[in-house]
Write a protein that holds these residues in place. Structure first.
Motif, PDB file in Angstrom:
ATOM      1  N   UNK A 128       0.823  -1.210   0.000  1.00 55.58           N
ATOM      2  CA  UNK A 128       0.000   0.000   0.000  1.00 55.58           C
ATOM      3  C   UNK A 128       0.858   1.262   0.000  1.00 55.58           C
ATOM      4  N   UNK A 129       1.968   1.237   0.762  1.00 60.86           N
ATOM      5  CA  UNK A 129       2.828   2.422   0.843  1.00 60.86           C
ATOM      6  C   UNK A 129       3.387   2.803  -0.525  1.00 60.86           C
ATOM      7  N   UNK A 130       3.613   1.808  -1.370  1.00 63.09           N
ATOM      8  CA  UNK A 130       4.175   2.092  -2.685  1.00 63.09           C
ATOM      9  C   UNK A 130       3.250   2.863  -3.591  1.00 63.09           C
ATOM     10  N   UNK A 131       1.945   2.890  -3.282  1.00 66.46           N
ATOM     11  CA  UNK A 131       0.993   3.563  -4.159  1.00 66.46           C
ATOM     12  C   UNK A 131       0.288   4.743  -3.489  1.00 66.46           C
ATOM     13  N   UNK A 132       0.738   5.129  -2.298  1.00 65.06           N
ATOM     14  CA  UNK A 132       0.166   6.305  -1.633  1.00 65.06           C
ATOM     15  C   UNK A 132       0.827   7.555  -2.183  1.00 65.06           C
ATOM     16  N   UNK A 133       0.054   8.546  -2.650  1.00 71.74           N
ATOM     17  CA  UNK A 133       0.648   9.770  -3.197  1.00 71.74           C
ATOM     18  C   UNK A 133       1.549  10.476  -2.189  1.00 71.74           C
ATOM     19  N   UNK A 134       2.581  11.135  -2.673  1.00 72.99           N
ATOM     20  CA  UNK A 134       3.544  11.796  -1.810  1.00 72.99           C
ATOM     21  C   UNK A 134       2.946  12.896  -0.957  1.00 72.99           C
ATOM     22  N   UNK A 135       1.856  13.544  -1.426  1.00 69.02           N
ATOM     23  CA  UNK A 135       1.272  14.637  -0.654  1.00 69.02           C
ATOM     24  C   UNK A 135       0.447  14.128   0.533  1.00 69.02           C
ATOM     25  N   UNK A 136       0.169  12.831   0.589  1.00 69.85           N
ATOM     26  CA  UNK A 136      -0.529  12.251   1.738  1.00 69.85           C
ATOM     27  C   UNK A 136       0.498  11.641   2.691  1.00 69.85           C
ATOM     28  N   UNK A 137       1.405  12.479   3.171  1.00 69.88           N
ATOM     29  CA  UNK A 137       2.494  12.005   4.033  1.00 69.88           C
ATOM     30  C   UNK A 137       1.958  11.369   5.320  1.00 69.88           C
ATOM     31  N   UNK A 138       0.919  11.953   5.892  1.00 69.36           N
ATOM     32  CA  UNK A 138       0.362  11.439   7.140  1.00 69.36           C
ATOM     33  C   UNK A 138      -0.152  10.007   6.963  1.00 69.36           C
ATOM     34  N   UNK A 139      -0.780   9.730   5.809  1.00 67.70           N
ATOM     35  CA  UNK A 139      -1.294   8.395   5.551  1.00 67.70           C
ATOM     36  C   UNK A 139      -0.144   7.410   5.359  1.00 67.70           C
TER      37      UNK A 139
END
Length: 548
Positions: free
Chosen positions: A413-424
């Motif tokens: 999941x971390x590999x596909x989380x956008x960079x601007x959603x740092x908290x997620x």
């Protein structure tokens, strides 16, 4: 012959407490590189710059702006950290407003050279990096320093595990503690990098082996109903060591004093010679029943109990039986133990790779190394709590498999989380860290439960040696694969974790089962047990004698 137990005696609780203290002392060796090898911001030392800065009254920021090269192409910091202007800063013609303007209006055309006169480090303390200049062209020497520990872990796990099964737990435990303490002090006073590297390698050879022997020893003393609790507390003691290390490192920012301080407690553990008996399980596996009976009577006396009738049936005549000596072939000779060995080795490897890899990708907010280290350690406490809640209610296999799968899924999941959603991204990384911490704690517990007594220590050491291999290659996986695709390491971690979760389901459930004593019992662990008349209880059942 089988041994089981229902309620730990007071003497056993003391032994568990002593073992847990050794787990805390292992932490600085395993992760101490974070502080010992801390690399602060640095720049080349240029003769004459300090005098010119003093004459001109520059601030530190102005001195950096006027005398240090800017970032390289793409913003790399290596240009300003590893190169300097080939300028004679003692020239009287240099102005204070812009000293390089008189040489060339375009600074990019000024010649750059290596740091021939050393470096200046922006830190109030010291580390092995600042003292031995392990930066720029010498940065590989820091990698070698950490690799030497893992090489020591690997060799020590293979060799000392055999020695502990051959000559006893207590002798090996005390010997490794002494060597670890002595080499730690010698490392703190090492005059050169080479000597420091040698003593660090020696620490690696004995420290992890000592930690594992302590775990095996307390596992063989406590009853099966309390085995998981003691095992989890033993693992959680490592997390306590993480928190303590952060505080000690903050109070002692100089690496020699830090190394000396975290090593000294090991000398106190030598007092265990008068406190800890040899494992009765090991003694009986070696047909030393007389000595085992003496330890049983000593424990019963210390706890104000009488020896149970079932235990008194252990006769000295049984020493005429064949003495069992451990062999590496015993780990792969029979089909079920061979399967256990291969799956356990892969899971130790997985735990190491994902544990270290997720730490590298977590990216905690802030730039305070002490706070970041402290916060990352706190994440491990919920993992230990989850293990305690589930491991005896559900069993070992399903929480273990689920923890590996959660860690693998978190990487995916971390590999596909956008960079601007740092908290997620941080939340998902923390979930992955919790999952792999649970897997780490459970693999150590189950590893000891799947092998018979005479090869138990050897089995744990050999299987756990794969986590040292994982520790060696994890930096390569992280830093080399990111050159291809930033998230590629996470994809690799995801596959490794998911496969580990599936393999765990092929192992037998050890919940509520006594430790196997023979190869035959270990081979038949997946079959229901029907014949229990040969069971001898190491500890006292409620109906045998009063507990109070």
């Amino acid at each position: 012959m089988r041994f089981a137990a229902h309620r730990p005696l007071t003497q056993h609780a003391k032994i568990s407490t002593w073992g847990i203290k050794t787990a805390v002392a292992f932490t600085p060796i395993y992760v101490g590189i974070v502080f010992l090898g801390f690399t602060p911001d640095h720049r080349c030392r240029s003769p004459g710059v300090a005098e010119l800065s003093l004459r001109c009254g520059w601030s530190p920021a102005e001195e950096l702006n006027y005398t240090v090269p800017g970032p390289g192409p793409g913003g790399e910091a290596s240009a300003r950290q590893c190169r300097r202007y080939e300028v004679d800063w003692n020239q009287s013609t240099l102005s204070c407003a812009d000293p390089l303007a008189s040489l060339d209006t375009n600074r990019s055309r000024l010649p750059l050279g290596p740091c021939r006169d050393g470096w200046l480090y922006e830190t109030p303390g010291s580390s092995i990096v600042t003292e031995f200049n392990l930066v720029c062209a010498n940065s590989w020497m820091l990698d070698l320093f950490q690799s030497s520990v893992n090489v020591g872990f690997f060799i020590g796990s293979m060799s000392i595990g055999y020695i502990a099964d051959r000559f006893g737990r207590k002798l090996c435990l005390l010997t490794t503690i002494l060597i670890n303490a002595a080499s730690g002090v010698l490392m703190a006073i090492s005059p050169t990098y080479t000597w420091m590297l040698i003593f660090r390698l020696i620490q690696g050879l004995v420290s992890k082996a000592s930690w594992l022997i302590g775990f095996i020893l307390i596992t063989e003393f406590v009853g099966r109903s309390y085995r998981r609790t003691v095992g989890i507390f033993y693992q959680a003691a490592f997390t306590v060591g993480l928190l303590m290390l952060a505080g000690v490192a903050y109070a002692l920012p100089h690496w020699r004093w830090l190394q000396f301080t975290v090593t000294l407690p090991n000398f106190c553990f030598l007092l265990y010679y008068w406190c800890i008996p040899e494992s009765p399980r090991w003694l009986i596996s070696q047909n030393k029943n007389a000595e085992a009976m003496r330890i049983f009577k000593h424990i019963a006396k210390k706890n104000g109990k009488s020896l149970p009738a079932s235990l008194q049936r252990l006769r000295l005549e049984e020493e005429t039986g064949k003495k069992l000596n451990p062999s590496f072939l015993d780990l792969v000779r029979t089909p079920q133990i061979r399967k256990h060995t291969l799956i356990l080795m892969y899971n130790w490897f997985t735990s190491s790779v994902l544990y270290q890899g997720l730490i590298m990708h977590m990216g905690l907010a802030g730039d305070n190394i002490y706070l970041e280290f402290f916060y990352s350690a706190l994440v491990e406490f919920p993992a230990a709590f989850m293990v305690i809640l589930t491991i005896d209610r559900i069993g070992r296999r399903y929480p273990w498999a689920a923890s590996n799968i959660v860690a693998g899924a978190a990487c995916l999941a971390s590999g596909f989380i956008p960079g601007d959603l740092r908290w997620l991204r941080i939340i998902v990384s923390c979930l992955g860290r919790m999952g792999i911490t649970m897997a780490y704690e459970i693999v150590c517990l189950v590893n000891a439960e799947l092998y018979p007594t005479f090869i138990r220590n050897l089995g744990v050491h050999v299987c756990s040696s794969m986590c040292d291999i994982g520790g060696i290659i994890t930096p390569f996986l992280v830093y080399r694969l990111t050159n291809i695709w930033l998230e590629l390491p996470l994809m690799v971690f995801a596959v490794v974790g998911l496969v580990a979760g599936g393999l765990v389901l092929l192992l037998p459930e050890t919940k509520g089962k006594a430790l196997p004593e023979t190869i035959e019992e270990a081979e038949n662990m997946q079959r229901p047990r029907k014949n229990k008349e040969k069971m001898i209880y190491l500890q006292v059942q409620k109906l045998d004698i009063p507990l109070n």
